[in-house]
Scaffold this motif. Structure first.
Motif, PDB file in Angstrom:
ATOM      1  N   ALA A 240      -6.562   6.519   4.728  1.00  0.00           N
ATOM      2  CA  ALA A 240      -6.929   7.740   5.452  1.00  0.00           C
ATOM      3  C   ALA A 240      -6.658   7.602   6.948  1.00  0.00           C
ATOM      4  O   ALA A 240      -6.177   8.536   7.588  1.00  0.00           O
ATOM      5  CB  ALA A 240      -8.402   8.057   5.217  1.00  0.00           C
ATOM      6  N   ILE A 241      -6.967   6.434   7.513  1.00  0.00           N
ATOM      7  CA  ILE A 241      -6.865   6.252   8.960  1.00  0.00           C
ATOM      8  C   ILE A 241      -5.537   5.627   9.378  1.00  0.00           C
ATOM      9  O   ILE A 241      -5.020   5.906  10.454  1.00  0.00           O
ATOM     10  CB  ILE A 241      -8.067   5.433   9.466  1.00  0.00           C
ATOM     11  N   PHE A 242      -4.975   4.791   8.515  1.00  0.00           N
ATOM     12  CA  PHE A 242      -3.676   4.169   8.786  1.00  0.00           C
ATOM     13  C   PHE A 242      -2.720   4.564   7.665  1.00  0.00           C
ATOM     14  O   PHE A 242      -2.320   3.733   6.852  1.00  0.00           O
ATOM     15  CB  PHE A 242      -3.817   2.643   8.874  1.00  0.00           C
ATOM     16  N   PRO A 243      -2.353   5.845   7.608  1.00  0.00           N
ATOM     17  CA  PRO A 243      -1.543   6.312   6.479  1.00  0.00           C
ATOM     18  C   PRO A 243      -0.136   5.729   6.467  1.00  0.00           C
ATOM     19  O   PRO A 243       0.446   5.418   7.502  1.00  0.00           O
ATOM     20  CB  PRO A 243      -1.502   7.831   6.675  1.00  0.00           C
ATOM     21  N   SER A 244       0.363   5.582   5.261  1.00  0.00           N
ATOM     22  CA  SER A 244       1.736   5.133   5.013  1.00  0.00           C
ATOM     23  C   SER A 244       2.304   6.026   3.925  1.00  0.00           C
ATOM     24  O   SER A 244       1.565   6.676   3.192  1.00  0.00           O
ATOM     25  CB  SER A 244       1.755   3.678   4.535  1.00  0.00           C
ATOM     26  N   GLU A 245       3.615   6.044   3.824  1.00  0.00           N
ATOM     27  CA  GLU A 245       4.249   6.820   2.763  1.00  0.00           C
ATOM     28  C   GLU A 245       5.524   6.128   2.331  1.00  0.00           C
ATOM     29  O   GLU A 245       6.085   5.311   3.065  1.00  0.00           O
ATOM     30  CB  GLU A 245       4.531   8.247   3.221  1.00  0.00           C
ATOM     31  N   LEU A 246       5.958   6.432   1.135  1.00  0.00           N
ATOM     32  CA  LEU A 246       7.206   5.884   0.610  1.00  0.00           C
ATOM     33  C   LEU A 246       8.341   6.855   0.898  1.00  0.00           C
ATOM     34  O   LEU A 246       8.197   8.064   0.721  1.00  0.00           O
ATOM     35  CB  LEU A 246       7.102   5.681  -0.900  1.00  0.00           C
ATOM     36  N   LYS A 247       9.462   6.308   1.356  1.00  0.00           N
ATOM     37  CA  LYS A 247      10.660   7.116   1.564  1.00  0.00           C
ATOM     38  C   LYS A 247      11.763   6.546   0.694  1.00  0.00           C
ATOM     39  O   LYS A 247      11.967   5.335   0.644  1.00  0.00           O
ATOM     40  CB  LYS A 247      11.071   7.086   3.030  1.00  0.00           C
ATOM     41  N   LEU A 248      12.467   7.412  -0.011  1.00  0.00           N
ATOM     42  CA  LEU A 248      13.568   7.011  -0.887  1.00  0.00           C
ATOM     43  C   LEU A 248      14.758   6.577  -0.044  1.00  0.00           C
ATOM     44  O   LEU A 248      15.224   7.320   0.817  1.00  0.00           O
ATOM     45  CB  LEU A 248      13.957   8.174  -1.803  1.00  0.00           C
TER      46      LEU A 248
ATOM     47  N   VAL B 299      13.005  10.793  -9.658  1.00  0.00           N
ATOM     48  CA  VAL B 299      11.763  10.245  -9.125  1.00  0.00           C
ATOM     49  C   VAL B 299      10.674  11.303  -9.197  1.00  0.00           C
ATOM     50  O   VAL B 299      10.882  12.443  -8.781  1.00  0.00           O
ATOM     51  CB  VAL B 299      11.952   9.786  -7.657  1.00  0.00           C
ATOM     52  N   GLU B 300       9.537  10.916  -9.738  1.00  0.00           N
ATOM     53  CA  GLU B 300       8.364  11.790  -9.716  1.00  0.00           C
ATOM     54  C   GLU B 300       7.383  11.212  -8.709  1.00  0.00           C
ATOM     55  O   GLU B 300       6.951  10.067  -8.823  1.00  0.00           O
ATOM     56  CB  GLU B 300       7.706  11.852 -11.099  1.00  0.00           C
ATOM     57  N   VAL B 301       7.052  11.991  -7.688  1.00  0.00           N
ATOM     58  CA  VAL B 301       6.114  11.549  -6.663  1.00  0.00           C
ATOM     59  C   VAL B 301       4.698  11.798  -7.174  1.00  0.00           C
ATOM     60  O   VAL B 301       4.309  12.925  -7.459  1.00  0.00           O
ATOM     61  CB  VAL B 301       6.347  12.292  -5.331  1.00  0.00           C
ATOM     62  N   LEU B 302       3.931  10.707  -7.306  1.00  0.00           N
ATOM     63  CA  LEU B 302       2.564  10.788  -7.826  1.00  0.00           C
ATOM     64  C   LEU B 302       1.528  10.763  -6.704  1.00  0.00           C
ATOM     65  O   LEU B 302       0.370  11.088  -6.921  1.00  0.00           O
ATOM     66  CB  LEU B 302       2.303   9.627  -8.790  1.00  0.00           C
ATOM     67  N   GLY B 303       1.927  10.353  -5.537  1.00  0.00           N
ATOM     68  CA  GLY B 303       1.057  10.253  -4.367  1.00  0.00           C
ATOM     69  C   GLY B 303       1.873   9.716  -3.214  1.00  0.00           C
ATOM     70  O   GLY B 303       3.050   9.401  -3.355  1.00  0.00           O
ATOM     71  N   LYS B 304       1.228   9.584  -2.031  1.00  0.00           N
ATOM     72  CA  LYS B 304       1.968   9.104  -0.861  1.00  0.00           C
ATOM     73  C   LYS B 304       2.573   7.730  -1.082  1.00  0.00           C
ATOM     74  O   LYS B 304       3.625   7.417  -0.567  1.00  0.00           O
ATOM     75  CB  LYS B 304       1.056   9.056   0.363  1.00  0.00           C
ATOM     76  N   LEU B 305       1.876   6.892  -1.847  1.00  0.00           N
ATOM     77  CA  LEU B 305       2.350   5.524  -2.070  1.00  0.00           C
ATOM     78  C   LEU B 305       2.567   5.224  -3.541  1.00  0.00           C
ATOM     79  O   LEU B 305       2.548   4.070  -3.954  1.00  0.00           O
ATOM     80  CB  LEU B 305       1.361   4.513  -1.469  1.00  0.00           C
ATOM     81  N   GLU B 306       2.795   6.256  -4.332  1.00  0.00           N
ATOM     82  CA  GLU B 306       2.982   6.037  -5.761  1.00  0.00           C
ATOM     83  C   GLU B 306       4.067   6.960  -6.297  1.00  0.00           C
ATOM     84  O   GLU B 306       4.017   8.171  -6.094  1.00  0.00           O
ATOM     85  CB  GLU B 306       1.661   6.285  -6.500  1.00  0.00           C
ATOM     86  N   VAL B 307       5.062   6.360  -6.953  1.00  0.00           N
ATOM     87  CA  VAL B 307       6.152   7.120  -7.548  1.00  0.00           C
ATOM     88  C   VAL B 307       6.426   6.590  -8.948  1.00  0.00           C
ATOM     89  O   VAL B 307       6.092   5.459  -9.279  1.00  0.00           O
ATOM     90  CB  VAL B 307       7.452   7.039  -6.704  1.00  0.00           C
TER      91      VAL B 307
END
Length: 150
Positions: free
Chosen positions: A99-107, A115-123
């Protein structure tokens, strides 16, 4: 809610503390456990943390709740590296890291159609793909991550 954080009094809305429902902070202050939480002599919820560490986390959540469209910077103590480590520990303890130090996955390599994106850090990738973990609005390093195949 009235809180006593390491001996310093503060007031915060319950909805601020519970704004990230998946966190331990939200579970603790959901209202369900109010009778079992430790309180001081005045009946304020007692939090055994340093106020100097807890306050930036609450202010971050308050600013996030304002939702004015401005960038919200994750808290840190740039001139106090040991204090920053303690802040990270406390944020992890309360389950607030994402929540405070967000990260995300980029293809990086592959096709989004596979690719099915399931969440910010889950695919869920149906074919070999490469992803990069990107930091969002902070410079806290990522020390570990998990990859599940299959």
């Amino acid at each position: 809610l009235h809180l006593n954080v390491g001996g310093t009094k503060m007031a915060v809305l319950r909805r601020t503390l519970t704004s990230h429902s998946e966190s331990m902070l939200a579970a603790k202050f959901s209202g369900r456990w109010d009778d079992s939480l430790e309180k001081d002599k005045d009946g304020d919820f007692f939090i055994d943390q340093e106020f100097e560490l807890f306050e930036p986390m609450i202010n971050y959540l308050r600013n996030e709740a304002n939702g004015a469209g401005y960038s919200i910077y994750s808290p840190c103590f740039e001139d106090k590296p040991v204090k920053t480590i303690h802040l990270y520990r406390m944020i992890e303890y309360y389950g607030m890291t994402q929540a405070i130090f967000p990260s995300e996955l980029k293809l990086l390599n592959g096709s989004m159609s596979n690719v099915e994106v399931l969440g910010k850090l889950e695919v869920d990738a149906r074919e070999w793909s490469s992803f990069q973990i990107s930091l969002c609005g902070h410079s806290r390093p990522i020390k570990s991550y998990e990859v599940t195949l299959g």
